[in-house]
Design a protein around this motif. Structure first.
Motif, PDB file in Angstrom:
ATOM      1  N   THR A  22      32.960  24.920   4.746  1.00  0.00           N
ATOM      2  CA  THR A  22      31.726  25.570   4.892  1.00  0.00           C
ATOM      3  C   THR A  22      31.763  27.026   5.747  1.00  0.00           C
ATOM      4  OG1 THR A  22      30.321  23.710   4.940  1.00  0.00           O
ATOM      5  CG2 THR A  22      29.403  25.403   6.049  1.00  0.00           C
ATOM      6  N   PRO A  23      31.328  28.198   5.187  1.00  0.00           N
ATOM      7  CA  PRO A  23      31.363  29.357   5.849  1.00  0.00           C
ATOM      8  C   PRO A  23      30.418  29.414   7.264  1.00  0.00           C
ATOM      9  CG  PRO A  23      30.895  29.926   3.480  1.00  0.00           C
ATOM     10  CD  PRO A  23      30.850  28.346   3.974  1.00  0.00           C
ATOM     11  N   MET A  24      31.047  29.871   8.456  1.00  0.00           N
ATOM     12  CA  MET A  24      30.391  30.196   9.475  1.00  0.00           C
ATOM     13  C   MET A  24      30.319  31.739   9.698  1.00  0.00           C
ATOM     14  SD  MET A  24      28.654  29.226  12.310  1.00  0.00           S
ATOM     15  CE  MET A  24      28.904  27.554  12.890  1.00  0.00           C
ATOM     16  N   LEU A  25      29.194  32.181   9.228  1.00  0.00           N
ATOM     17  CA  LEU A  25      28.967  33.522   9.222  1.00  0.00           C
ATOM     18  C   LEU A  25      28.608  34.188  10.737  1.00  0.00           C
ATOM     19  CD1 LEU A  25      26.953  34.111   6.105  1.00  0.00           C
ATOM     20  CD2 LEU A  25      29.565  34.003   6.239  1.00  0.00           C
ATOM     21  N   VAL A  26      29.366  35.196  11.107  1.00  0.00           N
ATOM     22  CA  VAL A  26      29.173  35.919  12.413  1.00  0.00           C
ATOM     23  C   VAL A  26      28.808  37.522  12.142  1.00  0.00           C
ATOM     24  CG1 VAL A  26      30.445  36.594  14.457  1.00  0.00           C
ATOM     25  CG2 VAL A  26      31.013  34.337  13.396  1.00  0.00           C
ATOM     26  N   ASP A  27      27.997  37.893  12.957  1.00  0.00           N
ATOM     27  CA  ASP A  27      27.582  39.353  12.712  1.00  0.00           C
ATOM     28  C   ASP A  27      28.857  40.198  12.938  1.00  0.00           C
ATOM     29  OD1 ASP A  27      25.852  41.371  11.972  1.00  0.00           O
ATOM     30  OD2 ASP A  27      24.409  41.066  13.770  1.00  0.00           O
ATOM     31  N   VAL A  28      28.726  41.525  12.352  1.00  0.00           N
ATOM     32  CA  VAL A  28      29.776  42.578  12.720  1.00  0.00           C
ATOM     33  C   VAL A  28      29.351  43.619  13.606  1.00  0.00           C
ATOM     34  CG1 VAL A  28      30.565  42.323  10.315  1.00  0.00           C
ATOM     35  CG2 VAL A  28      28.616  43.929  10.704  1.00  0.00           C
ATOM     36  N   ASP A  29      30.459  44.235  14.173  1.00  0.00           N
ATOM     37  CA  ASP A  29      30.345  45.214  15.081  1.00  0.00           C
ATOM     38  C   ASP A  29      29.874  46.633  14.451  1.00  0.00           C
ATOM     39  OD1 ASP A  29      31.087  47.147  16.689  1.00  0.00           O
ATOM     40  OD2 ASP A  29      32.840  46.395  17.715  1.00  0.00           O
ATOM     41  N   ARG A  30      28.691  47.193  15.067  1.00  0.00           N
ATOM     42  CA  ARG A  30      28.141  48.285  14.367  1.00  0.00           C
ATOM     43  C   ARG A  30      29.021  49.420  14.256  1.00  0.00           C
ATOM     44  NH1 ARG A  30      22.910  49.167  12.971  1.00  0.00           N
ATOM     45  NH2 ARG A  30      22.402  47.377  13.853  1.00  0.00           N
ATOM     46  N   SER A  31      29.880  49.515  15.349  1.00  0.00           N
ATOM     47  CA  SER A  31      30.945  50.833  15.149  1.00  0.00           C
ATOM     48  C   SER A  31      31.648  50.819  14.156  1.00  0.00           C
ATOM     49  CB  SER A  31      31.781  50.748  16.649  1.00  0.00           C
ATOM     50  OG  SER A  31      32.827  49.703  16.555  1.00  0.00           O
ATOM     51  N   ASN A  32      32.120  49.630  13.575  1.00  0.00           N
ATOM     52  CA  ASN A  32      33.256  49.670  12.383  1.00  0.00           C
ATOM     53  C   ASN A  32      32.886  48.726  11.228  1.00  0.00           C
ATOM     54  OD1 ASN A  32      34.205  47.384  13.631  1.00  0.00           O
ATOM     55  ND2 ASN A  32      36.086  48.214  14.144  1.00  0.00           N
ATOM     56  N   GLY A  33      31.948  47.954  11.418  1.00  0.00           N
ATOM     57  CA  GLY A  33      31.386  46.858  10.303  1.00  0.00           C
ATOM     58  C   GLY A  33      32.334  45.867  10.232  1.00  0.00           C
ATOM     59  N   THR A  34      33.419  45.443  11.408  1.00  0.00           N
ATOM     60  CA  THR A  34      34.256  43.996  11.246  1.00  0.00           C
ATOM     61  C   THR A  34      33.775  43.106  12.125  1.00  0.00           C
ATOM     62  OG1 THR A  34      35.965  45.242  12.851  1.00  0.00           O
ATOM     63  CG2 THR A  34      36.155  45.619  10.465  1.00  0.00           C
ATOM     64  N   LEU A  35      34.201  41.997  11.964  1.00  0.00           N
ATOM     65  CA  LEU A  35      33.883  40.771  13.087  1.00  0.00           C
ATOM     66  C   LEU A  35      33.542  41.233  14.469  1.00  0.00           C
ATOM     67  CD1 LEU A  35      33.746  37.634  13.008  1.00  0.00           C
ATOM     68  CD2 LEU A  35      36.072  37.818  13.382  1.00  0.00           C
ATOM     69  N   ASP A  36      32.666  40.827  14.718  1.00  0.00           N
ATOM     70  CA  ASP A  36      31.986  41.181  16.226  1.00  0.00           C
ATOM     71  C   ASP A  36      32.829  40.188  16.983  1.00  0.00           C
ATOM     72  OD1 ASP A  36      30.940  41.573  18.725  1.00  0.00           O
ATOM     73  OD2 ASP A  36      28.889  41.939  17.929  1.00  0.00           O
ATOM     74  N   LEU A  37      33.921  40.607  17.789  1.00  0.00           N
ATOM     75  CA  LEU A  37      34.610  39.385  18.531  1.00  0.00           C
ATOM     76  C   LEU A  37      33.543  39.205  19.757  1.00  0.00           C
ATOM     77  CD1 LEU A  37      38.148  40.912  18.625  1.00  0.00           C
ATOM     78  CD2 LEU A  37      36.816  39.285  16.914  1.00  0.00           C
ATOM     79  N   THR A  38      32.750  39.720  20.123  1.00  0.00           N
ATOM     80  CA  THR A  38      32.012  39.195  21.273  1.00  0.00           C
ATOM     81  C   THR A  38      31.028  38.019  21.055  1.00  0.00           C
ATOM     82  OG1 THR A  38      30.108  40.623  20.936  1.00  0.00           O
ATOM     83  CG2 THR A  38      31.695  41.600  22.152  1.00  0.00           C
ATOM     84  N   LEU A  39      30.959  37.887  19.775  1.00  0.00           N
ATOM     85  CA  LEU A  39      30.158  36.694  19.154  1.00  0.00           C
ATOM     86  C   LEU A  39      30.990  35.538  18.829  1.00  0.00           C
ATOM     87  CD1 LEU A  39      27.357  38.592  17.003  1.00  0.00           C
ATOM     88  CD2 LEU A  39      27.389  37.699  19.273  1.00  0.00           C
TER      89      LEU A  39
END
Length: 411
Positions: free
Chosen positions: A116-133
């Motif tokens: 199952t994919p667990m989707l995480v939002d992305v960093d607005r500055s560069n469109g990649t995985l938001d590590l803070t989440l």
């Protein structure tokens, strides 16, 4: 006002002269080195061998370049991701953390292995995985993290791998868009437990099709080989493809550097108020250098600065100018049933990516710096005449928008 000012020029979509009449450069570029490979293959018959010296050399070079013990060749970057998941024994009941804005094949590969994919939002500055989440996404069922570097955006792999190691979670690093890129002092694809590469027809390293996995785990490599072997290799990269990739590896550092320089020229030519905002990599550690990869250059499109011209119509207008600019990926949660995935938070930035990202295909970034000025001029032409373009957009043009953008491959 100069005669050739973009304020005077009629956009090509309205019948004017394209800024780049020859259109976007065809890829791959002609190369003496690859021509010699083709002649050698014909002369020696290497093109017909299952395994030969070029395959072995490519494996060795990729392993050394990424400082991994093993390089496993395969038929595509998409297959590489599936094999990586199988190499980690990901299966039913497992969750795989993935950015909500990513290549669709990564999502589907997780489903293919019944996870199952667990989707995480992305960093607005560069469109990649938001590590803070990222920590919020970890559950007892988390089996691995699948992370991609996209559109010039790089993920801080130092921070990600530290968190993953703390929780005992393996990492698959998708470097399919960024071969040769440097992330915090190390080559992309070398940080994860498994790194993956793609050699698809439009990629920076191309053999028409193909891919590779990189790992230092003999157990992972053995699982991949056992799964792939069906009396012969079920997902092969041919000897001829390997031969064509070897000289491209040698050219890659210089080409990546030129792409980086031309991105800088383009951003400068566009200026701060162009209606297009480039990705920026703010979250990387600065102790070691980073060099993004540009298979696609990601840009935020601001329709309010183009008289609310739709993103699709803006892209079609740029394509008419000879510029290979297209909408980005669809966000994964926007195109899949809610029953197929889990998610962290509202995925609002990924939703913005779905609606507002545009990407510039890389071959033009190997042009002269003056071409970047020409692209900026094309953008200004469209901005100046945006209202007229919007008002005159016929049903035929709207249909062409949908067809051209749906036909474009983003693998």
């Amino acid at each position: 006002m100069p005669v050739n000012s973009p304020f005077n020029e009629k956009p090509a979509i309205l019948g004017g002269t394209p800024c780049l009449p020859a259109g976007p450069p065809a890829w791959p570029f002609p190369s003496t080195a690859t021509s010699e490979v083709l002649l050698e293959a014909q002369r020696t018959g290497l093109w017909g061998k299952y395994h030969g010296p070029w395959t072995e050399e490519l494996q060795q070079r990729l392993a050394e370049l990424h400082q991994k013990d093993e390089a496993v060749l395969c038929s595509s970057g998409t297959v590489a991701i599936e094999l990586a998941l199988r190499g980690l024994n990901v299966g039913p009941g497992d969750e795989v953390i993935l950015a909500a804005y990513d290549f669709e094949g990564n999502f589907k590969n997780i489903l293919t292995v019944d996870a199952t994919p667990m989707l995480v939002d992305v960093d607005r500055s560069n469109g990649t995985l938001d590590l803070t989440l990222l920590e919020q996404a970890i559950t007892p069922a988390t089996r691995c993290i699948l992370v991609s570097h996209l559109h010039g955006g790089l993920v801080s792999m130092k921070a990600l791998t530290a968190l993953a190691q703390e929780h005992g979670i393996p990492v698959i690093e998708d470097a399919c868009q960024v071969p040769g890129a440097i992330v915090e002092g190390r080559i992309a694809g070398s940080w994860g437990d498994i790194g993956t590469l793609s050699f698809g027809g439009s990629k920076l390293l191309t053999a028409g099709r193909g891919g590779a996995l990189l790992t230092s785990s003999p157990q992972i490599a053995q699982r991949i080989r056992l799964y792939s072997f069906r009396g012969n290799d079920a997902y092969p990269l041919s000897e001829l493809q390997a031969g064509l990739l070897i000289p491209q590896l040698e050219q890659l550092p210089a080409q990546n550097q030129l792409r980086q320089e031309n991105v800088g020229h383009l951003i400068q030519a566009l200026g701060r108020d162009s209606g297009l905002t480039p990705f920026e990599n703010h979250g990387l550690t600065t102790q070691h250098p980073s060099l993004p990869g540009y298979y696609k250059l990601g840009l935020w499109y601001h329709p309010e600065q183009f008289d609310n011209l739709s993103r699709d119509l803006f892209c079609l207008a740029l394509q008419a100018e000879g510029v290979a600019l297209y909408p980005g990926f669809r966000a994964l949660h926007a195109i899949h049933s809610r029953r197929r995935y889990l998610q962290v938070n509202e995925l609002s930035v990924a939703s913005d990516c779905d609606q507002r990202l545009v990407v510039l295909h890389h071959p033009v970034l190997l042009s002269e710096a003056d071409t970047m000025q020409t692209i900026a001029r094309a953008v200004q032409k469209i901005r100046t005449h945006a209202e007229e373009i919007r008002q005159q957009a016929t049903a035929d043009i709207q249909q062409a928008v949908r067809k051209k953008n749906s036909d474009h491959s983003f693998e």
